[in-house]
Design an enzyme around this catalytic site. Structure first.
Site, PDB file in Angstrom:
ATOM      1  N   LYS A 160      38.467  99.326  73.832  1.00 34.05           N
ATOM      2  CA  LYS A 160      38.856  98.878  72.736  1.00 34.05           C
ATOM      3  C   LYS A 160      37.701  98.536  71.577  1.00 34.05           C
ATOM      4  O   LYS A 160      37.693  97.405  71.838  1.00 34.05           O
ATOM      5  CB  LYS A 160      40.605  98.029  72.462  1.00 34.05           C
ATOM      6  CG  LYS A 160      40.969  98.129  71.042  1.00 34.05           C
ATOM      7  CD  LYS A 160      42.932  97.368  71.346  1.00 34.05           C
ATOM      8  CE  LYS A 160      43.158  97.701  69.336  1.00 34.05           C
ATOM      9  NZ  LYS A 160      44.586  96.939  69.507  1.00 34.05           N
ATOM     10  N   SER A 203      48.203  99.011  67.265  1.00 36.92           N
ATOM     11  CA  SER A 203      47.009  99.833  66.596  1.00 36.92           C
ATOM     12  C   SER A 203      45.741 100.233  67.120  1.00 36.92           C
ATOM     13  O   SER A 203      44.928 100.522  67.005  1.00 36.92           O
ATOM     14  CB  SER A 203      46.217  98.388  66.278  1.00 36.92           C
ATOM     15  OG  SER A 203      46.088  97.526  67.281  1.00 36.92           O
ATOM     16  N   SER A 262      50.541  97.491  70.518  1.00 35.23           N
ATOM     17  CA  SER A 262      50.128  98.075  70.428  1.00 35.23           C
ATOM     18  C   SER A 262      48.895  99.388  71.499  1.00 35.23           C
ATOM     19  O   SER A 262      48.733  99.581  71.115  1.00 35.23           O
ATOM     20  CB  SER A 262      49.202  97.648  69.835  1.00 35.23           C
ATOM     21  OG  SER A 262      49.038  97.223  68.350  1.00 35.23           O
TER      22      SER A 262
HETATM   23  N1  GLN Z   1      52.521  96.826  64.827  1.00 36.80           N
HETATM   24  C1  GLN Z   1      52.221  95.504  64.892  1.00 36.80           C
HETATM   25  C2  GLN Z   1      51.509  94.816  64.229  1.00 36.80           C
HETATM   26  O1  GLN Z   1      51.124  95.254  63.267  1.00 36.80           O
HETATM   27  C3  GLN Z   1      51.754  95.499  65.912  1.00 36.80           C
HETATM   28  C4  GLN Z   1      50.367  95.087  66.114  1.00 36.80           C
HETATM   29  C5  GLN Z   1      49.727  95.662  67.964  1.00 36.80           C
HETATM   30  O2  GLN Z   1      50.452  95.262  69.363  1.00 36.80           O
HETATM   31  N2  GLN Z   1      48.734  95.007  67.615  1.00 36.80           N
HETATM   32  O3  GLN Z   1      51.235  93.379  63.724  1.00 36.80           O
END
Ligand code: GLN
Length: 509
Positions: free
Chosen positions: A93, A175, A199
């Site tokens: 990632k 994400s 995410s």
């Molecule tokens: N969707 C969540 C956010 O926007 C989680 C994102 C994540 O776990 N990095 O913060």
């Protein structure tokens, strides 16, 4: 089972490791196979969309770097000194900093940025910390994500939205959308991800793969670009629980000198516990995860999977996590608060984008940040600065911290009655590209089932249990008590021994 007759991309991580260890194929051949698939995917994406609005999963591929790593891995295999995943390819990632590939965190702010070092997780999976004790994996490059890991659809990447391999008109989730899409499209046998509020689990669910976020502190955050430091955690994404166990064992382990919140624990072998029967296992079913907000197609797939667990001897125990709904406002106060502080380092001085024209220092800060950050990141910085500001701190931030503790306490009450918790990962299957881009709140609400475990710092995973509307994958979430990753992985593995959802691949892949 060794399946050398299968194309490399059809082999699981576990199978590929065996193929390489037994020298039925060389690390260079395997790397070349995946690099060819990646470039074909990139070419197809560009042909379909010359503007690059929607991209393939990979943001940076450096063929020579990958092949050099593969040659080094093969030498170690030949010398009998290889690590447990020596020569097996992986995608990282783009929030893990890497020396040999650009690291952008999906942001224009870090376009072309080269880190002087590799993140601890990257080192552990690769040639080791200070060249010692690494798993020996070969890096295929960096995969897309929402900007600074803020988002649930991958559409917040400054480099275009990745498509879901099961339906090119849908999001892969976020994400870690690039990681999930790369594994689902068989462009990599495994990928790293990070999970702050879901995410890893949500894109794993949306792309029909398996993903696990360990207990907060299990994996080092050193070299992981910070979003919300008290929540951020690295984890593993692959096809099966068996593959995730291998990967997670290799990436975890204390790193207290470089990450003060890292747990001072030896790496654990999560694969060792994969043989336990589910007889008598108490699976808690939080009633708040099965309310009106849950789409019927997702609910049916989860119900069938729960029946399958029962058929293996598990006992379903109704439990309650009464503050589930509060996890949304609590998370969307705490995470932006921490983000507003973490992202203050991007000021155009030490690294990152600097505005080409400005009048003085303050103007330079303002223009660099206005140009470098995307809308969602700006929204969170503003929210975060607001909830931390004098006069609002007590009303928002402090309250949120108190409720965060209560959410963690609710889990402990639940774990007094059961061994693991099970439920959906997300209320629906992957939605259409563009469907929620103008509605940030709609995106936030879709995080409801993943946020509680993140706020409590608990290990949680997603594994494929079927298909919902439009034949899109559905994942089941398992949540465990602190340091119970092995238990979660075993439950998913037992399920996968008798089902084939994790073996399916999208059409044309
Ligand atoms: N969707 C969540 C956010 O926007 C989680 C994102 C994540 O776990 N990095 O913060």
């Amino acid at each position: 089972m060794t399946t050398s007759h299968q194309a490399f991309h059809e082999q699981s991580l576990t199978e590929l490791a065996a193929t390489l260890r037994s020298k039925q194929a060389s690390a260079v051949e395997v790397a070349e196979h995946f690099l060819t698939r990646i470039s074909a995917d990139q070419a197809a994406n560009l042909a379909a969309d010359p503007q690059g609005q929607n991209t393939g999963a990979f943001l940076d591929v450096q063929r020579e770097v990958t092949l050099a790593q593969a040659r080094a891995a093969q030498e170690r295999i030949n010398a009998g000194t290889g690590g447990c995943l020596e020569g097996v390819p992986i995608a990282h990632k783009d929030v893990f900093v890497t020396r040999d590939f650009a690291t952008t965190a999906g942001s224009k702010m870090l376009k072309g940025y080269r880190s002087p070092f590799d993140a601890t997780v990257v080192q552990k999976l690769g040639s080791g910390v200070n060249g010692q004790g690494g798993a020996g994996m070969v890096s295929l490059g960096k995969v897309s994500c929402d900007e600074f890991a803020m988002g649930s659809s991958n559409e917040n990447s400054a480099y275009g939205a990745v498509k879901n391999p099961w339906d090119a008109h849908r999001i892969p989730g976020g994400s870690s959308g690039g990681s999930a899409a790369a594994v689902a499209a068989r462009l990599a046998p495994a990928a790293t991800g990070t999970d702050t509020g879901g995410s890893i689990r949500q894109p794993a669910s949306f792309c029909g793969i398996t993903g696990i976020k360990p207990t907060y502190g299990r994996a080092s955050r050193y070299g992981m670009i910070a979003y919300a430091s008290s929540l951020d955690q690295a984890g593993a994404m692959a096809r099966s629980a068996e593959d995730c166990a291998l990967l997670l064992s290799a990436m975890c382990g204390g790193d207290v000198e470089r990450d003060s919140t890292s747990l001072d624990l030896q790496a654990e072998n999560f694969s060792a516990a994969l043989g336990n029967r589910l007889n008598g296992l108490r699976v808690g079913i939080p009633k708040e995860f099965f309310g009106d907000g849950l789409a019927t197609d997702v609910r049916s797939a989860i119900d069938v999977a729960l029946d399958a667990l029962q058929a293996q001897g598990a006992l379903l125990v109704p439990i309650s996590l009464p503050r589930t709904e509060l996890s949304i406002p609590v998370y969307y106060i705490i995470a932006p608060a921490e983000a507003s502080s973490n992202l203050s380092r991007f000021d155009g001085v030490k690294f990152g984008h600097r505005a080409p024209e400005y009048t003085d220092l303050v103007d330079m800060y303002k223009k660099s940040r206005a140009q470098g950050f995307g809308d969602e990141v700006k929204r969170r910085i503003m929210t975060g600065a607001y909830v931390l500001s004098h006069g609002y701190y007590d009303a928002y931030y402090l309250q949120a911290q108190k409720i965060r503790r209560m959410i963690a306490d609710d889990f402990q009450a639940a774990f007094a009655q059961c061994d693991v918790l099970a439920g959906p990962v997300a209320p629906t299957v992957a939605w259409k590209l563009g469907e929620k881009t103008d509605d940030p709140i709609a995106n936030y609400l879709a995080d409801i089932f993943t946020l509680p475990a993140s706020l409590a710092g608990l290990p949680a995973m997603s594994f494929p249990v079927g298909f919902g509307d439009a034949q899109m994958p559905v994942g089941m979430q398992l949540i465990g008590n602190y340091l119970q990753e092995a238990k979660l992985l075993n439950v998913a593995h037992q399920f996968q021994l008798t089902t084939d959802h994790h073996l399916r691949s999208p059409e044309g892949v």
